[in-house]
Enzyme design. Sequence first.
Site, PDB file in Angstrom:
ATOM      1  N   SER A 189       0.865  -1.188   0.000  1.00  0.00           N
ATOM      2  CA  SER A 189       0.000   0.000   0.000  1.00  0.00           C
ATOM      3  C   SER A 189       0.897   1.232   0.000  1.00  0.00           C
ATOM      4  CB  SER A 189      -0.866  -0.017   1.262  1.00  0.00           C
ATOM      5  OG  SER A 189      -1.355   1.273   1.564  1.00  0.00           O
ATOM      6  N   TYR A 193      -1.895  -1.107  10.064  1.00  0.00           N
ATOM      7  CA  TYR A 193      -2.069  -1.327   8.620  1.00  0.00           C
ATOM      8  C   TYR A 193      -0.776  -0.996   7.873  1.00  0.00           C
ATOM      9  CZ  TYR A 193      -4.186  -0.984   3.941  1.00  0.00           C
ATOM     10  OH  TYR A 193      -4.487  -1.149   2.610  1.00  0.00           O
TER      11      TYR A 193
HETATM   12  N1  LIG Z   1      -8.605   0.577  -1.852  1.00  0.00           N
HETATM   13  C1  LIG Z   1      -7.422   1.184  -1.660  1.00  0.00           C
HETATM   14  O1  LIG Z   1      -7.280   2.413  -1.828  1.00  0.00           O
HETATM   15  C2  LIG Z   1      -6.224   0.363  -1.241  1.00  0.00           C
HETATM   16  C3  LIG Z   1      -5.034   1.046  -0.973  1.00  0.00           C
HETATM   17  C4  LIG Z   1      -3.909   0.313  -0.621  1.00  0.00           C
HETATM   18  C5  LIG Z   1      -3.963  -1.074  -0.535  1.00  0.00           C
HETATM   19  N2  LIG Z   1      -5.139  -1.708  -0.783  1.00  0.00           N
HETATM   20  C6  LIG Z   1      -5.138  -3.160  -0.659  1.00  0.00           C
HETATM   21  O2  LIG Z   1      -5.814  -3.741  -1.745  1.00  0.00           O
HETATM   22  C7  LIG Z   1      -6.291  -5.035  -1.355  1.00  0.00           C
HETATM   23  C8  LIG Z   1      -7.733  -5.178  -1.805  1.00  0.00           C
HETATM   24  O3  LIG Z   1      -8.531  -4.286  -1.030  1.00  0.00           O
HETATM   25  P1  LIG Z   1      -9.815  -3.517  -1.600  1.00  0.00           P
HETATM   26  O4  LIG Z   1      -9.495  -2.074  -1.536  1.00  0.00           O
HETATM   27  O5  LIG Z   1     -10.248  -4.136  -2.865  1.00  0.00           O
HETATM   28  O6  LIG Z   1     -10.832  -3.798  -0.381  1.00  0.00           O
HETATM   29  P2  LIG Z   1     -12.172  -4.662  -0.286  1.00  0.00           P
HETATM   30  O7  LIG Z   1     -12.559  -4.550   1.160  1.00  0.00           O
HETATM   31  O8  LIG Z   1     -13.161  -4.187  -1.298  1.00  0.00           O
HETATM   32  O9  LIG Z   1     -11.738  -6.159  -0.622  1.00  0.00           O
HETATM   33  C9  LIG Z   1     -11.025  -6.944   0.296  1.00  0.00           C
HETATM   34  C10 LIG Z   1     -11.526  -8.384   0.206  1.00  0.00           C
HETATM   35  O10 LIG Z   1     -10.717  -9.204   1.063  1.00  0.00           O
HETATM   36  C11 LIG Z   1     -11.562 -10.117   1.738  1.00  0.00           C
HETATM   37  N3  LIG Z   1     -10.927 -10.552   2.979  1.00  0.00           N
HETATM   38  C12 LIG Z   1     -10.653  -9.798   4.064  1.00  0.00           C
HETATM   39  N4  LIG Z   1     -10.090 -10.554   5.015  1.00  0.00           N
HETATM   40  C13 LIG Z   1      -9.999 -11.817   4.521  1.00  0.00           C
HETATM   41  C14 LIG Z   1      -9.506 -13.038   5.030  1.00  0.00           C
HETATM   42  N5  LIG Z   1      -9.003 -13.132   6.274  1.00  0.00           N
HETATM   43  N6  LIG Z   1      -9.563 -14.136   4.248  1.00  0.00           N
HETATM   44  C15 LIG Z   1     -10.086 -14.060   2.998  1.00  0.00           C
HETATM   45  N7  LIG Z   1     -10.595 -12.935   2.464  1.00  0.00           N
HETATM   46  C16 LIG Z   1     -10.538 -11.822   3.220  1.00  0.00           C
HETATM   47  C17 LIG Z   1     -12.842  -9.332   1.995  1.00  0.00           C
HETATM   48  O11 LIG Z   1     -13.939 -10.221   2.249  1.00  0.00           O
HETATM   49  C18 LIG Z   1     -12.983  -8.553   0.693  1.00  0.00           C
HETATM   50  O12 LIG Z   1     -13.748  -9.265  -0.258  1.00  0.00           O
HETATM   51  C19 LIG Z   1      -6.093  -5.104   0.171  1.00  0.00           C
HETATM   52  O13 LIG Z   1      -4.956  -5.873   0.475  1.00  0.00           O
HETATM   53  C20 LIG Z   1      -5.873  -3.664   0.558  1.00  0.00           C
HETATM   54  O14 LIG Z   1      -5.134  -3.528   1.758  1.00  0.00           O
HETATM   55  C21 LIG Z   1      -6.272  -1.022  -1.130  1.00  0.00           C
END
Ligand SMILES: NC(=O)c1ccc[n+]([C@@H]2O[C@H](COP(=O)([O-])OP(=O)(O)OC[C@H]3O[C@@H](n4cnc5c(N)ncnc54)[C@H](O)[C@@H]3O)[C@@H](O)[C@H]2O)c1
Length: 261
Positions: free
Chosen positions: A142, A155
């Site tokens: 991230s 985080y």
């Molecule tokens: N959205 C952003 O701006 C952003 C920024 C930096 C990093 N990220 C990273 O991107 C990745 C995807 O996140 P997103 O933004 O699509 O969020 P999101 O919440 O839409 O998707 C995350 C998914 O992970 C699943 N999940 C959570 N814990 C779990 C577990 N223990 N086992 C299995 N599944 C699990 C959730 O059910 C969900 O479907 C994450 O690793 C997040 O940290 C996102």
Amino acid sequence: MNRYEGRRVLVTGAGSGIGQATTLRMLAEGGRIVAADMSADGLADTVAKAGAAADRLHTVILNISDEASVKAGVADALAFLGGLDALVNAAGILRSSHTHDTTLDAFEQVLRVNLVGTFLMIRETIPALRTGNGPAVVNFSSTSAQFAHPYMAAYAASKGGVQSMTHALAAEYSTDGIRFNSVQPGSISSGMTDGSGQSKQNAGPGLPEDANFALFAKLSPALGQGFAGPEAVASVVAMLASDDASFVTGTEVRIDGGTHY
Ligand SMILES: NC(=O)c1ccc[n+]([C@@H]2O[C@H](COP(=O)([O-])OP(=O)(O)OC[C@H]3O[C@@H](n4cnc5c(N)ncnc54)[C@H](O)[C@@H]3O)[C@@H](O)[C@H]2O)c1
């Protein structure tokens, strides 16, 4: 583009946001995909969005932070795919709080899912990746790993850990031909950032009520388009996990609309 024709991929976090968008992108490019998530509703939504491509899609409910669940889920995935060419570790959680109010359990939970969960998925799939075609792993770091994001110490630590671990793994498995890279998204609308996704029940509380928003002044996308959709990350993940990135390993790609340059 049909870069994923015949390619076998396991995607975690595939029930929402970026993981779901990555699954749909790789299916659109001809891939055979296992979508894994702890949310059954999220996976049902992914299958519905896959449309006719759903015959190349298999879903697995697993919890990446639970060793037994990962072992069973990966075995199920490999049985469907008959091998593995790429792993995408998109599953993750975000929790925000003042650090002086953060319980040990809450801090450890974030590390347990984001960092330990990524390790468990990698450990369990390495034997299959070793015999895969152009094997590649894309981890989710991230922008918070390298830039200051307040109220997100656990985080940020978990995502910094993912970045460092990715470098170590790239060296360790270079002789097996497995590439390891991470993406560093920022300002991407998803279940995590707007609470709209299937993971809503899993999103945890938002920022502290007395959060000082002046501390976020540096975190606005420079491209002037506000938050981007999850497809903005999925396209880069699809590149990194394909042979288009055959000479790319042990590095990270920031996808944040210029928020942090
Ligand atoms: N959205 C952003 O701006 C952003 C920024 C930096 C990093 N990220 C990273 O991107 C990745 C995807 O996140 P997103 O933004 O699509 O969020 P999101 O919440 O839409 O998707 C995350 C998914 O992970 C699943 N999940 C959570 N814990 C779990 C577990 N223990 N086992 C299995 N599944 C699990 C959730 O059910 C969900 O479907 C994450 O690793 C997040 O940290 C996102």
